[in-house]
Design a protein around this motif. Structure first.
Motif, PDB file in Angstrom:
ATOM      1  N   ALA B 153       9.080  -3.086   8.395  1.00 42.18           N
ATOM      2  CA  ALA B 153       9.507  -4.324   9.056  1.00 42.18           C
ATOM      3  C   ALA B 153       8.467  -4.794  10.056  1.00 42.18           C
ATOM      4  CB  ALA B 153      10.851  -4.088   9.767  1.00 42.18           C
ATOM      5  N   ARG B 154       7.917  -3.844  10.790  1.00 45.17           N
ATOM      6  CA  ARG B 154       6.877  -4.177  11.770  1.00 45.17           C
ATOM      7  C   ARG B 154       5.651  -4.739  11.075  1.00 45.17           C
ATOM      8  NH1 ARG B 154       4.364   0.705  15.059  1.00 45.17           N
ATOM      9  NH2 ARG B 154       3.451   1.056  13.012  1.00 45.17           N
ATOM     10  N   ALA B 155       5.351  -4.175   9.904  1.00 44.35           N
ATOM     11  CA  ALA B 155       4.130  -4.606   9.203  1.00 44.35           C
ATOM     12  C   ALA B 155       4.266  -6.020   8.677  1.00 44.35           C
ATOM     13  CB  ALA B 155       3.831  -3.642   8.063  1.00 44.35           C
ATOM     14  N   VAL B 156       5.486  -6.436   8.330  1.00 38.99           N
ATOM     15  CA  VAL B 156       5.651  -7.747   7.698  1.00 38.99           C
ATOM     16  C   VAL B 156       6.232  -8.796   8.632  1.00 38.99           C
ATOM     17  CG1 VAL B 156       5.883  -6.711   5.417  1.00 38.99           C
ATOM     18  CG2 VAL B 156       7.919  -7.244   6.741  1.00 38.99           C
ATOM     19  N   ILE B 157       6.526  -8.417   9.863  1.00 38.48           N
ATOM     20  CA  ILE B 157       7.221  -9.351  10.758  1.00 38.48           C
ATOM     21  C   ILE B 157       6.412 -10.627  10.998  1.00 38.48           C
ATOM     22  CG2 ILE B 157       6.330  -8.413  12.949  1.00 38.48           C
ATOM     23  CD1 ILE B 157       9.233  -8.814  14.033  1.00 38.48           C
ATOM     24  N   GLY B 158       5.075 -10.492  10.922  1.00 32.44           N
ATOM     25  CA  GLY B 158       4.258 -11.672  11.159  1.00 32.44           C
ATOM     26  C   GLY B 158       3.947 -12.420   9.879  1.00 32.44           C
ATOM     27  N   HIS B 159       4.661 -12.093   8.804  1.00 33.30           N
ATOM     28  CA  HIS B 159       4.456 -12.730   7.498  1.00 33.30           C
ATOM     29  C   HIS B 159       3.000 -12.680   7.070  1.00 33.30           C
ATOM     30  CE1 HIS B 159       8.561 -14.063   7.842  1.00 33.30           C
ATOM     31  NE2 HIS B 159       8.291 -14.671   8.966  1.00 33.30           N
ATOM     32  N   PRO B 160       2.453 -11.481   6.970  1.00 32.18           N
ATOM     33  CA  PRO B 160       1.047 -11.397   6.560  1.00 32.18           C
ATOM     34  C   PRO B 160       0.915 -11.709   5.079  1.00 32.18           C
ATOM     35  CG  PRO B 160       2.010  -9.211   6.667  1.00 32.18           C
ATOM     36  CD  PRO B 160       3.070 -10.153   7.137  1.00 32.18           C
ATOM     37  N   ALA B 161      -0.264 -12.123   4.715  1.00 26.81           N
ATOM     38  CA  ALA B 161      -0.527 -12.418   3.293  1.00 26.81           C
ATOM     39  C   ALA B 161      -0.734 -11.110   2.541  1.00 26.81           C
ATOM     40  CB  ALA B 161      -1.760 -13.296   3.173  1.00 26.81           C
ATOM     41  N   LEU B 162      -1.218 -10.087   3.209  1.00 30.00           N
ATOM     42  CA  LEU B 162      -1.577  -8.835   2.561  1.00 30.00           C
ATOM     43  C   LEU B 162      -0.881  -7.681   3.257  1.00 30.00           C
ATOM     44  CD1 LEU B 162      -3.436  -7.156   0.622  1.00 30.00           C
ATOM     45  CD2 LEU B 162      -5.179  -7.236   2.403  1.00 30.00           C
ATOM     46  N   LEU B 163      -0.239  -6.814   2.462  1.00 31.29           N
ATOM     47  CA  LEU B 163       0.403  -5.619   3.021  1.00 31.29           C
ATOM     48  C   LEU B 163      -0.301  -4.396   2.469  1.00 31.29           C
ATOM     49  CD1 LEU B 163       2.775  -4.515   4.736  1.00 31.29           C
ATOM     50  CD2 LEU B 163       4.109  -4.406   2.623  1.00 31.29           C
ATOM     51  N   LEU B 164      -0.798  -3.547   3.352  1.00 30.70           N
ATOM     52  CA  LEU B 164      -1.470  -2.309   2.943  1.00 30.70           C
ATOM     53  C   LEU B 164      -0.564  -1.143   3.307  1.00 30.70           C
ATOM     54  CD1 LEU B 164      -5.008  -3.190   4.379  1.00 30.70           C
ATOM     55  CD2 LEU B 164      -4.220  -3.435   2.020  1.00 30.70           C
ATOM     56  N   ALA B 165      -0.375  -0.215   2.384  1.00 33.88           N
ATOM     57  CA  ALA B 165       0.522   0.916   2.623  1.00 33.88           C
ATOM     58  C   ALA B 165      -0.180   2.203   2.240  1.00 33.88           C
ATOM     59  CB  ALA B 165       1.820   0.741   1.825  1.00 33.88           C
ATOM     60  N   ASP B 166      -0.341   3.080   3.213  1.00 36.66           N
ATOM     61  CA  ASP B 166      -1.036   4.349   2.981  1.00 36.66           C
ATOM     62  C   ASP B 166       0.000   5.455   2.836  1.00 36.66           C
ATOM     63  OD1 ASP B 166      -3.638   6.214   4.807  1.00 36.66           O
ATOM     64  OD2 ASP B 166      -2.774   6.439   2.797  1.00 36.66           O
ATOM     65  N   GLU B 167       0.220   5.897   1.580  1.00 35.40           N
ATOM     66  CA  GLU B 167       1.213   6.944   1.297  1.00 35.40           C
ATOM     67  C   GLU B 167       2.526   6.650   2.027  1.00 35.40           C
ATOM     68  OE1 GLU B 167       0.650   9.497  -0.716  1.00 35.40           O
ATOM     69  OE2 GLU B 167      -1.454  10.024  -0.632  1.00 35.40           O
ATOM     70  N   PRO B 168       3.117   5.497   1.798  1.00 37.32           N
ATOM     71  CA  PRO B 168       4.288   5.073   2.573  1.00 37.32           C
ATOM     72  C   PRO B 168       5.491   5.992   2.401  1.00 37.32           C
ATOM     73  CG  PRO B 168       3.985   3.617   0.703  1.00 37.32           C
ATOM     74  CD  PRO B 168       2.804   4.513   0.737  1.00 37.32           C
ATOM     75  N   THR B 169       5.541   6.745   1.313  1.00 38.68           N
ATOM     76  CA  THR B 169       6.714   7.613   1.123  1.00 38.68           C
ATOM     77  C   THR B 169       6.328   9.075   1.207  1.00 38.68           C
ATOM     78  OG1 THR B 169       6.398   7.661  -1.277  1.00 38.68           O
ATOM     79  CG2 THR B 169       7.770   5.883  -0.371  1.00 38.68           C
ATOM     80  N   GLY B 170       5.126   9.358   1.683  1.00 39.20           N
ATOM     81  CA  GLY B 170       4.615  10.727   1.723  1.00 39.20           C
ATOM     82  C   GLY B 170       5.472  11.683   2.522  1.00 39.20           C
ATOM     83  N   ASN B 171       6.136  11.196   3.557  1.00 38.82           N
ATOM     84  CA  ASN B 171       6.963  12.061   4.409  1.00 38.82           C
ATOM     85  C   ASN B 171       8.448  11.850   4.188  1.00 38.82           C
ATOM     86  OD1 ASN B 171       4.558  12.913   5.440  1.00 38.82           O
ATOM     87  ND2 ASN B 171       4.759  11.914   7.439  1.00 38.82           N
TER      88      ASN B 171
END
Lengths: 808, 232
Positions: B153-171
């Protein structure tokens, strides 16, 4: 706002760190606030008079005799006032007064026990010159300042409140002073304490009769204060005044030769000038302590920054620029500093009273010393600056995220911060060690100076001596000889008391002044020797004086009851004898004091009359029957505790005359203690600040070394696994801690070498570059640093290699 | 949307140069969901960091939309990243001393978004991700999945054009992981370009295509083929 909220939470989350930081800041800022309160009250606050910057003290000077702070004769003063009147004069007004603590008093009777009041005798221009009005009633009128006028007096606010219950009806009422009825014209405001804090009453100078102090041009006893005309500078006023004094010296060579200039000092400077160096030293010392505290806190924050690496990296990754990160970190440190400042202010409010008490009456204007809005503002600004000082470096270091990706990847720790932060931490240790050294050397020098002072032989023996002040009724005109008779009877009866070894009197307390300066000549000398008129301090004493004070008679004899009018003799001190008759006995020789030829019957040891730190100077002792004075200090040497006999002495005196006011009863060692009040004040405070600085520096070093050990646990484990013994590990850790300390020590010693020269004027018996002090401080600091390093080193040496290897 | 040409990242240790990425050429179109995969040490996270402008010590060309990132000074890159990119970390990297609300608000405050607008955007995000009831909780009071949800939610709150996710489900455990991947899919369907790094084939299946990295090269890529033929 959010940064502020976050700062609160961050500090609350680390109660240990926050508490230590608050205490450190509270002590550091509090000490500064307390000393500033004193500086503000004494040095910065303007005098409570109208346009005080125009007020000047005038001193009559004689360059050849080395007199720089002389008084004026009544005739010289009259000439000054007359010749320097008019619109071209640099002086708007001039005022004269006479006051000598313990000498210029008046006896109050009819209000309970007879009491001696300190009285300042003031001329007609005194109050108008100072520009001060009475708080109640009025000040003296010019027509009340002529001989034969109605007797009026002004009361001090303190006397009015303490002795008359602040009764407004006292104005216009009558008091009995020195047996005469005086009308109370008014009460002065509480802030008016000129010429001295202890003045109880102000009375017309015209009351000083010819018999009291001869009104001769050669006798200089009037002190003068002047108000400069607006726009006039001191130099111009000095030049015009000097010109007049030169004309008087030419016109009256018998009395005024050589007295051809005046020294002008702004009144504020005259009152506080001699305490300025001590206060500046104290201010520098507390500033040093605060800087050390800042260095400590900066180191703490640098260490904490590594544990906050992840947080800062996340913030940067979310878009926080460096400036924003720095701002956030600075808000935390400023908040901490402001909280510490609030605590410090509280400590200062409590501490200021203790400071003034420690000064033991040696501080001028003590009533002006109080924590007020100025002190609060100073503390606030200092807190802000402190927060910036200790927060800036860690903030800049912590916000420098060179390897954002690396920090985020590691999931938390930003490592040790790299070489840069390590260098910063060690640099801070060097800086605070150097500062601590400077402070400790200063403290050490003051302590040695104080110790030297205490070991100075004052020339008399103070132990087991009771001293008290007496005022005899001056009935010389009506009953000539009664004063002497009463005085002699008092001394005789006191000396006869059981437990009393000897009793004697003098006009002044020992150490309280160099005697009345009097020029003398040596009869029979001619040529150049006859031209010189050296000065000696003249002391008027009773026969038992030398024995009572334990002043050794080195040649000849002391006075007897027969010495006086019929047998005009004197006793001189060794310094005068050696100066005038080097290598010859002085007993049997004579001196001329004015027109009197006086034979020397004895030579006594030198007494440091002008204070323990001053040279004894030449002294002439005159029997009190030759020059009876109505005030006397009585000294009673007892076989045991002198204060135990105080009651008996008082009763004995009152058996002779019930109306004799007795005051200032004290054991003489207290008098000696008062003389060293200022060195003691400085020594105690500097020692305190030095100890604080040493503690802070040692704690700071401990923190850095302990942190370094924590960071190197893995490395230490490897070394031990490879064969390094405990001793080697210990030496390694201690050595690393000591390396930076020794560098700081070297820099500090160099800095102290330069800085302590500023203390030269405050030291006695010890040079500012005293090797013993420097060496002692170096050893002390090295020992403290070794201990601070050894504690974490021991922990490191006890590391289990296996555990350490696993902890990466 | 993204064009990389000959992007390289190396670390110098004394005389030695260690390459983490070699001659990376990569094109990502608007709205694509790209997965970057490869063994440990292949340079996946480094590539993501370069794309997210968290790492500036690379060479080559990087175009993000109309911007030639390689020609921009560091400060300008940071501004660009703030506007265009959202990052989701494996370890969530929520700030422990901030509530969920404050964690969401943080990136907006760094963009100098006025307070009233921030409040509206945070409220919208809380609602969109159904975490309104958790807005006053601290990260330590949330489960791993909830924390990652807040991270997204924090990553997309500013409506970015690009979302980068580094092992988002690793933990995360599998149920939570699935939830997060569904969320990514939904965001992608709404138009967000997503590049994720993962070891999980399952996670990769949510994307449009896979880019394989091997020893710093894009496996099967032209540059890798050229290098292999040179060696042999």
């Amino acid at each position: 706002m959010s940064d502020l909220r976050y700062a609160f939470r961050t500090l609350r989350k680390s109660p240990g760190f926050t508490l230590v930081a608050l205490l450190t800041l509270g002590l550091g800022i509090g000490a500064n606030a307390a000393i500033f309160s004193v500086v503000q009250g004494v040095l910065l606050r303007p005098l409570p008079y109208q346009e005080p910057e125009r007020l000047v003290r005038l001193f009559h000077t004689h360059a050849e005799q080395g007199v720089m702070d002389g008084a004026f004769s009544p005739q010289d003063f009259d000439d000054l006032t007359r010749e320097l009147a008019g619109p071209r004069s640099p002086w708007e007004r001039l005022g004269a007064y006479w006051f000598t603590a313990g000498h210029s008093g008046m006896t109050l009777t009819g209000e309970g026990e007879p009491r001696r009041l300190e009285a300042a005798m003031v001329g007609a221009g005194f109050f108008p010159t100072l520009g001060v009005e009475a708080a109640r009633g009025r000040t003296l009128r010019p027509e009340e300042n002529v001989p034969g006028a109605d007797r009026v007096v002004m009361l001090s606010d303190r006397l009015w409140r303490r002795s008359f219950g602040a009764d407004p009806r006292i104005v216009g009422g009558t008091l009995r002073l020195d047996g005469e009825a005086f009308t109370v014209a008014g009460v002065m405001p509480p802030s008016f304490q000129f010429p001295a804090r202890e003045v109880d009453v102000w009375a017309p100078i015209s009351l000083i009769a010819e018999d009291d102090i001869p009104h001769r041009r050669a006798l200089r006893w009037m002190h003068v204060v002047g108000r400069l005309r607006p726009g006039t500078n001191l130099e111009r006023a000095g030049a015009q005044t000097d010109a007049l004094l030169a004309r008087l010296a030419a016109a009256y060579p018998d009395s005024n030769e050589g007295w051809s200039a005046a020294r002008l000092v702004r009144l504020h400077e005259a009152l506080v000038g001699d305490v300025r160096p001590a206060l500046v030293v104290l201010l520098a010392a507390v500033a040093g302590v605060l800087l050390i505290a800042c260095a400590n806190l900066a180191n703490l924050l640098l260490a904490r920054a590594t544990t906050r690496g992840r947080e800062l990296a996340v913030r940067a990754a979310l878009g926080a620029g460096r400036r924003r990160l720095v701002r956030q970190l600075l808000i935390e440190s400023v908040l901490l500093a402001l909280a510490g400042g609030a605590l410090g202010l509280l400590l200062a409010v409590w501490g200021v009273d203790a400071l003034v008490a420690l000064a033991a009456g040696d501080l001028p204007r003590p009533d002006e010393v109080r924590p007020d809005a100025g002190v609060v503002a100073f503390t606030f600004v200092l807190s802000l600056l402190t927060g910036l000082a200790f927060g800036l470096l860690p903030a800049f270091r912590a916000s420098r995220l060179d390897d954002l990706h690396g920090v985020l990847k590691e999931g938390g720790r930003g490592g040790g911060g790299g070489r840069g932060r390590s260098l910063a931490r060690n640099g801070l240790i060097v800086a605070e060690t150097a500062l601590a050294v400077v402070l400790l050397v200063g403290a050490g020098l003051m302590l040695r100076s104080f110790s030297s002072l205490l070991h100075v032989d004052p020339g008399f023996r103070a132990e087991n001596v009771l001293s008290l002040s007496l005022t005899f009724p001056d009935t010389t005109d009506a009953e000539p000889g009664r004063l002497v008779a009463v005085r002699d009877e008092v001394v005789r009866r006191v000396e006869a008391l059981p437990g009393v070894i000897a009793a004697g009197g003098a006009k002044t307390l020992p150490l309280a002044g160099g005697g009345e300066p009097y020029g003398y000549t040596v009869p029979g000398r001619s040529g150049a020797l006859a031209e010189v008129q050296p000065q000696a301090g003249v002391f008027i004493v009773t026969p038992g004086y030398f024995r009572a004070l334990g002043i050794p008679v080195l040649a000849g004899r002391a006075f007897t009851d027969r010495d006086g009018e019929e047998q005009p003799v004197i006793v001189v001190n060794r310094a005068l004898a050696r100066q005038v008759w080097p290598g010859e006995p002085a007993v049997g020789k004579a001196l001329m004091l004015g027109e009197y030829r006086l034979e020397i019957v004895g030579v006594v040891g030198d007494v440091r009359s002008a204070g323990l730190a001053a040279d004894p100077g030449s002294a002439v002792y005159i029997p009190s029957t030759l020059a009876p004075r109505s005030t006397m200090k009585l000294f009673v040497r007892t076989a045991s505790d002198p204060l135990a006999l105080a009651g008996a002495v008082r009763e004995t005196i009152w058996q002779v005359d019930r109306d004799l006011p007795i005051s200032d009863i004290a054991a003489l060692p207290q008098v000696v203690a008062a003389d060293v009040a200022r060195p003691r004040f400085l020594s105690v405070l500097l020692a305190l600040f030095g100890a604080l600085a040493l503690t802070l520096a040692a704690v700071g070093l401990y923190g850095v070394v302990a942190y370094g050990v924590g960071q190197r646990t893995h490395e230490i484990g490897i070394r031990m696994a490879l064969g390094a013994g405990r001793g080697r590990v210990l030496r390694g850790v201690v050595g690393q801690g000591m390396r930076w300390t020794l560098l700081g020590l070297a820099l500090g010693l160099a800095g102290a070498f330069a800085a302590t020269r500023l203390l030269a004027g405050l030291l006695f018996g010890v040079a500012p570059t005293d090797a013993v002090t420097f060496a002692g401080v170096a050893l002390l600091l090295a020992a403290a640093a070794a201990l601070a390093s050894w504690v974490p080193a021991r922990r490191a040496a006890a590391t289990d290699p296996l555990t350490a290897l696993r902890s990466e | 949307m993204i064009r990389l040409r000959s992007v390289e990242r190396a670390y110098r240790t004394g005389p030695l140069t260690t390459y983490v990425l070699r001659r990376i050429d990569l094109d990502v179109a608007e709205g694509e969901f790209v997965t970057v995969m490869g063994p440990s040490g292949s340079g996946k996270t480094t590539l993501l960091s370069i794309l997210g402008m968290l790492d500036g010590a690379w060479t080559g060309e990087y175009h993000l939309r109309d911007h030639a990132v390689h020609e921009l000074p560091q400060k300008r890159r940071q501004e660009l990243a703030k506007q265009e990119i959202g990052f989701v970390f494996q370890s969530y990297h929520l700030l422990d001393n901030l509530t969920v609300y404050e964690n969401l608000e943080l990136p907006l405050s760094y963009r100098s978004v006025p307070k009233s607008q921030r409040q509206a955007m945070v409220a919208e995000a809380l609602d969109r991700f159904q975490i309104v009831g958790k807005k006053d909780l601290f990260p330590s009071q949330l489960s791993g999945g909830q924390q990652q949800l807040v991270g997204v939610a924090r990553a997309v709150i500013g409506h970015p054009a690009l979302l980068l996710a580094d092992e988002p489900t690793g933990n995360l455990h599998s149920a939570q992981a699935e939830e997060i991947m569904h969320l990514f899919k939904r965001l992608n369907d709404e138009g967000t370009t997503i590049i994720q790094v993962t070891h999980s084939e399952k996670n990769a299946s949510y994307g449009d295509r896979v880019v394989q990295l091997l020893d710093g090269w894009i496996a099967g890529g032209e540059a890798a083929e050229t290098a292999r033929s040179t060696v042999s």
